[in-house]
Write an enzyme that holds these catalytic residues in place. Structure first.
Site, PDB file in Angstrom:
ATOM      1  N   ASN A   7       5.338  -2.792  -7.388  1.00  0.00           N
ATOM      2  CA  ASN A   7       6.217  -2.207  -8.402  1.00  0.00           C
ATOM      3  C   ASN A   7       6.731  -0.890  -7.831  1.00  0.00           C
ATOM      4  O   ASN A   7       5.983   0.089  -7.716  1.00  0.00           O
ATOM      5  CB  ASN A   7       5.452  -1.963  -9.707  1.00  0.00           C
ATOM      6  CG  ASN A   7       6.324  -1.379 -10.803  1.00  0.00           C
ATOM      7  OD1 ASN A   7       7.151  -0.504 -10.562  1.00  0.00           O
ATOM      8  ND2 ASN A   7       6.142  -1.848 -12.027  1.00  0.00           N
ATOM      9  N   GLU A  37      10.538  -3.790 -10.969  1.00  0.00           N
ATOM     10  CA  GLU A  37      11.125  -2.586 -11.553  1.00  0.00           C
ATOM     11  C   GLU A  37      12.094  -1.924 -10.568  1.00  0.00           C
ATOM     12  O   GLU A  37      12.023  -0.731 -10.295  1.00  0.00           O
ATOM     13  CB  GLU A  37      10.045  -1.596 -12.001  1.00  0.00           C
ATOM     14  CG  GLU A  37      10.490  -0.712 -13.141  1.00  0.00           C
ATOM     15  CD  GLU A  37       9.376   0.154 -13.723  1.00  0.00           C
ATOM     16  OE1 GLU A  37       9.706   1.008 -14.552  1.00  0.00           O
ATOM     17  OE2 GLU A  37       8.203  -0.030 -13.350  1.00  0.00           O
ATOM     18  N   ASP A 190       3.678  -7.253 -11.382  1.00  0.00           N
ATOM     19  CA  ASP A 190       3.128  -6.350 -12.396  1.00  0.00           C
ATOM     20  C   ASP A 190       3.188  -7.086 -13.724  1.00  0.00           C
ATOM     21  O   ASP A 190       4.242  -7.183 -14.342  1.00  0.00           O
ATOM     22  CB  ASP A 190       3.956  -5.063 -12.425  1.00  0.00           C
ATOM     23  CG  ASP A 190       3.554  -4.137 -13.564  1.00  0.00           C
ATOM     24  OD1 ASP A 190       2.546  -4.414 -14.243  1.00  0.00           O
ATOM     25  OD2 ASP A 190       4.270  -3.132 -13.778  1.00  0.00           O
ATOM     26  N   ASN A 192       1.490  -6.167 -16.412  1.00  0.00           N
ATOM     27  CA  ASN A 192       1.227  -5.219 -17.492  1.00  0.00           C
ATOM     28  C   ASN A 192       0.045  -5.656 -18.356  1.00  0.00           C
ATOM     29  O   ASN A 192       0.039  -5.455 -19.577  1.00  0.00           O
ATOM     30  CB  ASN A 192       2.482  -5.011 -18.355  1.00  0.00           C
ATOM     31  CG  ASN A 192       3.257  -3.759 -17.949  1.00  0.00           C
ATOM     32  OD1 ASN A 192       2.686  -2.677 -17.836  1.00  0.00           O
ATOM     33  ND2 ASN A 192       4.547  -3.918 -17.719  1.00  0.00           N
ATOM     34  N   ASP A 318       4.346   4.968  -9.042  1.00  0.00           N
ATOM     35  CA  ASP A 318       3.088   5.147  -9.765  1.00  0.00           C
ATOM     36  C   ASP A 318       2.203   3.904  -9.652  1.00  0.00           C
ATOM     37  O   ASP A 318       1.163   3.819 -10.293  1.00  0.00           O
ATOM     38  CB  ASP A 318       3.356   5.483 -11.238  1.00  0.00           C
ATOM     39  CG  ASP A 318       4.271   4.466 -11.904  1.00  0.00           C
ATOM     40  OD1 ASP A 318       4.973   3.739 -11.181  1.00  0.00           O
ATOM     41  OD2 ASP A 318       4.300   4.410 -13.144  1.00  0.00           O
ATOM     42  N   HIS A 319       2.631   2.943  -8.840  1.00  0.00           N
ATOM     43  CA  HIS A 319       1.851   1.739  -8.554  1.00  0.00           C
ATOM     44  C   HIS A 319       1.495   1.704  -7.075  1.00  0.00           C
ATOM     45  O   HIS A 319       2.150   2.336  -6.244  1.00  0.00           O
ATOM     46  CB  HIS A 319       2.639   0.472  -8.887  1.00  0.00           C
ATOM     47  CG  HIS A 319       2.863   0.258 -10.347  1.00  0.00           C
ATOM     48  ND1 HIS A 319       2.264  -0.756 -11.056  1.00  0.00           N
ATOM     49  CD2 HIS A 319       3.632   0.938 -11.240  1.00  0.00           C
ATOM     50  CE1 HIS A 319       2.660  -0.699 -12.323  1.00  0.00           C
ATOM     51  NE2 HIS A 319       3.491   0.310 -12.457  1.00  0.00           N
ATOM     52  N   CYS A 535      -7.837  26.388 -22.674  1.00  0.00           N
ATOM     53  CA  CYS A 535      -8.586  25.176 -23.013  1.00  0.00           C
ATOM     54  C   CYS A 535     -10.058  25.514 -23.163  1.00  0.00           C
ATOM     55  O   CYS A 535     -10.569  26.449 -22.533  1.00  0.00           O
ATOM     56  CB  CYS A 535      -8.375  24.097 -21.945  1.00  0.00           C
ATOM     57  SG  CYS A 535      -9.103  24.469 -20.338  1.00  0.00           S
ATOM     58  N   HIS A 538     -12.477  24.683 -19.738  1.00  0.00           N
ATOM     59  CA  HIS A 538     -12.419  25.452 -18.484  1.00  0.00           C
ATOM     60  C   HIS A 538     -11.941  26.881 -18.687  1.00  0.00           C
ATOM     61  O   HIS A 538     -11.895  27.652 -17.726  1.00  0.00           O
ATOM     62  CB  HIS A 538     -11.471  24.752 -17.500  1.00  0.00           C
ATOM     63  CG  HIS A 538     -11.703  23.288 -17.352  1.00  0.00           C
ATOM     64  ND1 HIS A 538     -10.916  22.341 -17.978  1.00  0.00           N
ATOM     65  CD2 HIS A 538     -12.649  22.592 -16.681  1.00  0.00           C
ATOM     66  CE1 HIS A 538     -11.353  21.129 -17.672  1.00  0.00           C
ATOM     67  NE2 HIS A 538     -12.414  21.250 -16.902  1.00  0.00           N
ATOM     68  N   CYS A 561      -4.921  20.589 -21.992  1.00  0.00           N
ATOM     69  CA  CYS A 561      -5.568  21.081 -20.778  1.00  0.00           C
ATOM     70  C   CYS A 561      -4.683  20.768 -19.574  1.00  0.00           C
ATOM     71  O   CYS A 561      -4.098  19.682 -19.486  1.00  0.00           O
ATOM     72  CB  CYS A 561      -6.940  20.427 -20.616  1.00  0.00           C
ATOM     73  SG  CYS A 561      -7.797  20.866 -19.082  1.00  0.00           S
TER      74      CYS A 561
END
Length: 588
Positions: A7, A37, A190, A192, A318-319, A535, A538, A561
């Site tokens: 992807n 995609e 992909d 999903n 992102d894959h 946060c 931390h 955060c």
């Protein structure tokens, strides 16, 4: 034979990242590369996006005009071949189809009719699943390959959930029909869907009860289905084997993702003997399957988000790609590339050229350019000579007319086409200025042609100088009043000085405004910094975000955060802190 599924999250971005489509494809060293995609519409397909030396490509693009769906999805299958014609290579398909229902053009049944087994669905349902550009089917003789991009559906989006259910129901019917015909099937892409809790970073106790996950597991051999999940068959106990990570939370830093990119296979092996125990396509022909983690955006050694890494742009999808290697796949009968090939798309086919034609066109273009340059030089010389002749004639008309005023000269010039393009601001003294310039040019035309700089200066003088009227004498060398020239020079100097002061004041004012704006922006930043909460996990400044999803909180600002998302057991990961911004910032 190697098959890769990836992807790309926008094919243009990946081509830009690697430098060219060819470099992207060759980086996998695979025989068949299935991309999802692509985010390309049919009319956007050009040679640099669809054609690469040594590869045949087959595209499916979004056809729907639904809001938010244009230029979305899209899949492409690239096959590495030595020849696209009269080839015996398995990688080159003998047939290819856009979509999987049979209703789109170039369907495998060649009729434009729904495939066998899909009679329970309406034509509208069938067209709807194919119109989003989510599948390319290629027939490689020994097996049929499905390149899929499965629909995504949020838990509160009933319409998309129904679409996803229909999509996979139709797809399963098509698979069952092919298996009944004795065909072998490989499904990549992909989907999903993360089928089990082992395939998701934050799987809860009810994770596997989801209807899509139940459906996925129902088609696997473990549940008496026909398909093998190739990766899980080869790596049944591997944990944190993810292929996708959220883009906006930095989850890749802690490998906090899910496995939704799959390779499935079904059918018998290619051996002549049948009904041999333990024989199947999976057991006999699939050598390996793995996730190509080297393609991940975030790599060890990158600066952490909360330590300045947020501003660093991460290149890549992102894959992560998934690869499988097949063994014992023999050649097939000679065949040529199917008509779905991108080489036959009109806007691409018109751009395909042989190397000889390219070189010939380049040679012709260079010769034409050389001719135009020589021609332009000749034209310029002719124009200068014609201009000088016109200046001379106009000067002689003015000097021999016996008049003390020269108001007739500008009209003379305009009739000759010399001063018609001059922007005269004040007609009272502009005519005098034109004639003054004419006299000066007349004294020089026999020596040399005026340069562009001289012409521009003459036009500028027409607008700025107020030349006193004086008598002109007809002679070979015009006489110019020295006292008048001195007065004009003083006025020019005074005007230039005034203009310089104005420009200086304007520059100072602009600089002052810039400084004021910069100070105000710093003040706003300081106020914002002081209002940002820390946060709880931390004691670090949070990051502000805005709700983009339609609903009652759309446009509302909140703080979370700043650290990357990760397992709750990891103290270095996001602590989960959340706080709404002041109520005044609520979207109206």
């Amino acid at each position: 034979m190697k098959i890769v599924t990836y992807n790309v999250n926008g094919l243009r971005s990946r081509i830009s990242q690697f430098g060219s489509l060819h470099k992207l494809l060759t980086s996998f060293d695979a025989d068949i590369i299935c991309l999802q995609e692509t985010k390309l519409r049919r009319q956007e397909l050009t040679a640099d996006l669809a054609m690469a030396d040594g590869y045949e490509s087959y595209y499916s693009c979004t056809r729907t005009v639904d809001k938010g769906r244009t230029g979305y999805a899209g899949v492409a299958t690239f096959c590495r071949v030595k020849s696209a014609f009269s080839s015996h290579e398995v990688a080159l398909p003998i047939a290819a189809e856009e979509g999987f229902t049979g209703l789109l053009e170039n369907s495998l049944n060649g009729k434009g009719e729904a495939h066998e087994g899909l009679g329970d669905f309406t034509k509208d349902d069938l067209l709807k699943v194919d119109n989003e550009g989510r599948c390319v089917v290629t027939d490689h003789g020994h097996f049929v390959l499905f390149n899929l991009y499965g629909p995504r559906a949020e838990c509160d989006d009933a319409q998309r959930i129904q679409f996803k259910l229909t999509f996979y129901k139709i797809l399963q019917k098509r698979w069952e029909s092919l298996l009944l015909q004795g065909r072998r099937i490989i499904v990549v892409g992909d989907l999903n869907i993360a089928p089990t809790a082992l395939d998701r970073c934050d799987a809860g106790p009810d994770f596997e009860k989801n209807e899509f996950r139940r459906w996925f597991r129902s088609i696997l051999v473990e549940c008496r289905g026909p398909f093998n999940d190739v990766f899980r068959t080869k790596h049944p106990d591997r944990k944190e084997a993810f292929t996708c990570w959220p883009q906006n939370t930095g989850a890749e830093e802690f490998n906090y993702g899910s496995r939704i990119d799959h390779i499935l296979c079904a059918g018998s092996c290619l051996h002549q003997e049948h009904d041999l125990q333990g024989h199947s396509f999976m057991n006999c022909h699939v050598m390996e399957c793995d996730i190509l983690t080297q393609y991940r955006r975030w790599k060890p050694g990158n600066t952490l988000r909360w330590k300045g890494g947020r501003s660093i742009k991460l290149e890549g999808s992102d894959h992560a790609p998934v690869l499988t290697r097949l063994l014992g796949i023999p050649d097939i009968a000679h065949h040529s590339t199917p008509t779905l090939s991108a080489r036959y798309i009109p806007m691409i086919r018109g751009l395909q050229q042989t190397l000889v034609s390219v070189l010939m066109k380049r040679q012709v273009a260079e010769q034409s350019k050389s001719f135009e340059m020589s021609g332009s030089i000749s034209d310029e010389n002719i124009r200068i000579e014609m201009g000088n002749e016109r200046v001379k004639r106009s000067f002689e008309n003015c000097s021999t007319s016996g008049v003390s005023h020269v108001e007739s000269c500008p009209s003379n010039l305009e009739s000759e086409g010399i001063a018609s393009d001059t922007d005269i601001q004040s007609k009272g003294f502009a005519n005098d200025a034109v004639c003054k310039t004419l006299l000066m040019l007349g004294s020089e035309h026999s020596q040399s042609a005026p340069s562009n700089g001289t012409k521009k200066k003459a036009r500028k003088n027409q607008c700025q100088e107020d030349i006193p009227q004086s008598d002109y004498h007809s002679s070979d060398t015009p006489v110019v009043d020295v006292q008048s020239s001195s007065s004009q020079q003083d006025e020019l100097n005074s005007s230039a000085s005034t203009q310089d002061r104005c420009e200086l004041n304007s520059c100072s004012l602009e600089k002052e405004k810039t400084n004021v704006a910069l100070l105000e922006w710093r003040r706003i930043q300081q106020v914002m910094q002081n209002s940002i909460p820390l946060c709880k996990g931390h004691s670090e400044p949070c990051v502000a975000r805005v709700v983009k999803k339609q609903g009652p909180n759309f446009g509302r600002r909140f703080y979370v955060c700043a650290r990357a998302e990760g397992p709750a057991s990891n103290s270095e990961a996001n602590c989960g802190y959340f706080k709404w911004a002041d109520s005044k910032s609520r979207h109206k």
